[in-house]
Design an enzyme around this catalytic site. Structure first.
Site, PDB file in Angstrom:
ATOM      1  N   ASN A  23       0.744  -1.325   0.010  1.00 28.69           N
ATOM      2  CA  ASN A  23       0.190  -0.057  -0.017  1.00 28.69           C
ATOM      3  C   ASN A  23       0.931   1.372  -0.028  1.00 28.69           C
ATOM      4  OD1 ASN A  23      -2.325  -1.413  -0.067  1.00 28.69           O
ATOM      5  ND2 ASN A  23      -2.905  -1.036   1.991  1.00 28.69           N
ATOM      6  N   ARG A  92      -8.258  -0.999  -7.208  1.00 26.93           N
ATOM      7  CA  ARG A  92      -8.963   0.315  -6.857  1.00 26.93           C
ATOM      8  C   ARG A  92      -7.828   1.220  -6.881  1.00 26.93           C
ATOM      9  NH1 ARG A  92     -13.710   1.521  -5.264  1.00 26.93           N
ATOM     10  NH2 ARG A  92     -12.739   3.098  -4.026  1.00 26.93           N
ATOM     11  N   CYS A 116     -16.489  -2.817  -4.549  1.00 22.25           N
ATOM     12  CA  CYS A 116     -15.543  -3.438  -3.850  1.00 22.25           C
ATOM     13  C   CYS A 116     -16.300  -4.564  -2.875  1.00 22.25           C
ATOM     14  CB  CYS A 116     -14.494  -2.630  -3.349  1.00 22.25           C
ATOM     15  SG  CYS A 116     -13.378  -3.251  -2.151  1.00 22.25           S
ATOM     16  N   ARG A 121     -16.973   2.075  -1.578  1.00 24.01           N
ATOM     17  CA  ARG A 121     -15.790   2.931  -1.306  1.00 24.01           C
ATOM     18  C   ARG A 121     -15.847   4.040  -2.366  1.00 24.01           C
ATOM     19  NH1 ARG A 121     -10.830  -1.193  -1.385  1.00 24.01           N
ATOM     20  NH2 ARG A 121      -9.715   0.643  -0.456  1.00 24.01           N
ATOM     21  N   ASP A 321      -6.971  -3.589   7.969  1.00 19.00           N
ATOM     22  CA  ASP A 321      -6.418  -4.669   7.096  1.00 19.00           C
ATOM     23  C   ASP A 321      -5.952  -5.802   8.221  1.00 19.00           C
ATOM     24  OD1 ASP A 321      -7.141  -3.111   4.962  1.00 19.00           O
ATOM     25  OD2 ASP A 321      -5.059  -2.219   4.731  1.00 19.00           O
ATOM     26  N   ARG A 413      -2.969 -10.852  -4.314  1.00 19.95           N
ATOM     27  CA  ARG A 413      -2.934  -9.233  -4.372  1.00 19.95           C
ATOM     28  C   ARG A 413      -1.997  -8.531  -3.376  1.00 19.95           C
ATOM     29  NH1 ARG A 413      -8.083  -7.393  -3.866  1.00 19.95           N
ATOM     30  NH2 ARG A 413      -6.827  -5.208  -3.801  1.00 19.95           N
TER      31      ARG A 413
END
Ligand code: EPZ
Length: 434
Positions: A23, A92, A116, A121, A321, A413
């Site tokens: 991220n 995204r 999502c 979102r 997360d 991912r």
């Protein structure tokens, strides 16, 4: 489609190095659009989302050269400003190119990200922030069409607070746009996540003048141009937290290197309360080998886990997360635990799957009450998002018998070769095609 087959019950033992952060890497890669000069990013993880961002940047005229764990991004063909639906719908974070494109070229057309699995979102805060910098924005056939009058954004006061706190990628977008705007920008209610701080570090290395990143008020003095830079990506705090919990749920004994202790304080606080012991090991690593204060940490867990209350919040609170992973751990605690999700109130896709493995969980609105059970039992399970899948893998590592986690493309991912890492730690896990 690939699945994981896990025969649970093996305590994890051994050593693992935490990869660079997914991220953090995505907005860092997008920021390379702000300059023609090469931007080299070290310790970029090898993940599906990174490959998607590579495709997106390639379609925007960038050349991306991988060299081991580093990527060098250079402009090949300036002036391409269309981020196509076919690529943005796969990820995204494709929205991250909006701010840099607008700042660098004065216009951009970026597909609206789609739905999502973890909930609605919206991107309203991204657009509000860019409009505050003078951008004219309208939606056309699923695309965000943005234009800076006169070709350049103007510095301004921007407020990025929303109903669930600030926005991480929205802050990245506005920050990346403000660095080339005329004048001073003050972003209030900015996201304080370490990934935003890492972006500011790269932007400053490129010649930007950003102060306050990591706090709720970021000040940016706009400059005329940015230059080439090199940067090492921060370690992935979510990967790190996931492997601590994998060690904990199997009563393992694991040493994690490149461990970002300082960015995981809320999660580590909950884990200590559960009974997990974390201690720093070894001397500090040689200069340059452990960027941003990362450490080597040993995780040891007792047999009995204490139930705790967890509330997900913006950083420095407990990260959403890691919510699915700590829920898996708490299914085996000695009593009742409660998790409240304050970032994505519907992010509970893993609950129904954990129930199939024998967990005792009652969901009420944005909270879940977890009553610890003596054991989980392996079952075929499926989740439709990345972190929910990670929670199910953890449950499978602890369960009696075999667990089949379907659709591991979600995991790919965000976790680099998770099954190899877990095999290295002694887990009985394999990837199969189903
Ligand atoms: C980032 O998503 C992360 N993604 C997510 O990680 C993470 O869950 C999330 O931040 C929260 O920490 C990346 O960094 C690529 P937000 P982001 O905008 O930035 C609301 C993972 O598993 N909101 O900070 O898109 C939103 O609905 C992923 O690695 C608005 O209301 O999340 C949410 O309730 C999943 N309007 C809250 O803000 C907006 O315009 C926080 O979302 C934007 C967001």
């Amino acid at each position: 489609m690939d699945a994981f087959l896990i025969n649970g019950g093996k305590p994890l033992r051994g050593e693992v190095r935490i990869h660079g952060s997914k991220n953090a890497s995505l907005p860092l890669m997008a920021a390379a659009l702000l300059t023609d000069g090469p931007v080299t990013l070290r310790d970029v993880p090898d993940l599906a989302d990174i490959r998607n961002m590579t495709r997106l940047l390639d379609s925007l005229g960038q050349s991306i050269e991988p060299q081991g764990e580093a990527l060098t991004i250079t402009t090949r063909d300036a002036g391409k400003t269309l981020a196509h639906y076919d690529i943005v719908r796969t990820m995204r974070a494709g929205i991250c190119v909006l701010g840099p494109l607008l700042a660098a070229h004065g216009s951009a057309k970026v597909s609206m990200p789609g739905g999502c699995a973890i909930g609605d979102r919206p991107v309203d805060l991204h657009l509000r922030g860019l409009r505050a910098l003078g951008a004219e924005i309208h939606l056309d056939a699923g695309y965000i069409v943005a234009e800076a009058p006169g070709g350049r954004l103007r510095g301004a006061h921007v407020f990025l607070g929303g109903p669930n706190g600030s926005t991480v990628l929205g802050t990245a977008n506005v920050l990346s746009a403000a660095v080339l705007a005329a004048g001073t920008t003050v972003i209030e209610s900015a996201a304080c996540e370490p990934e935003v701080e890492d972006l500011a570090r790269l932007l400053n290395a490129m010649g930007a003048r950003v102060a306050g990143a990591g706090s709720p008020v970021i000040t940016v003095e706009g400059v005329d141009r940015l230059r080439a830079a090199e940067h090492t990506v921060i370690p992935d705090r979510i990967e790190a937290g996931t492997y601590v919990m994998a060690a904990a749920i199997t009563n393992g004994d694991v040493v994690l290197h490149n461990f970002p202790t300082s960015t995981l304080t809320a999660a580590l606080d909950r884990l200590r309360e559960i009974g997990v012991t974390l201690e720093a090991v070894g001397a500090s690593e040689p200069a340059g080998a452990a960027p941003h204060g990362a450490q080597s940490v040993r995780v040891v867990t007792p047999r009995r886990l204490h139930p705790v209350q967890v509330v997900t919040q913006p950083h420095p609170g407990f990260p959403t997360d890691l919510q699915a992973q700590i829920m898996a751990l708490l299914t085996l605690a000695d009593g009742n635990a409660i998790i409240t999700e304050k970032i994505f109130p519907d992010r509970f896709l893993h609950v129904a799957e954990l129930l199939r493995m024998g967990a005792d969980i009652t969901r009420v609105g944005s909270s879940a009450m977890i009553t610890g059970v003596r054991e989980l039992v392996g079952a075929p399970v499926m989740a439709s998002d990345l972190r929910a899948s990670a929670g199910l893998v953890l449950a499978g590592l602890a369960a009696r018998g075999q667990t089949q986690v379907n659709r591991v493309y979600h995991l790919d991912r965000g976790y680099e070769r998770m099954e190899l890492t877990l095999q290295q730690l002694g887990a009985d896990i394999e990837r199969v095609e189903v």
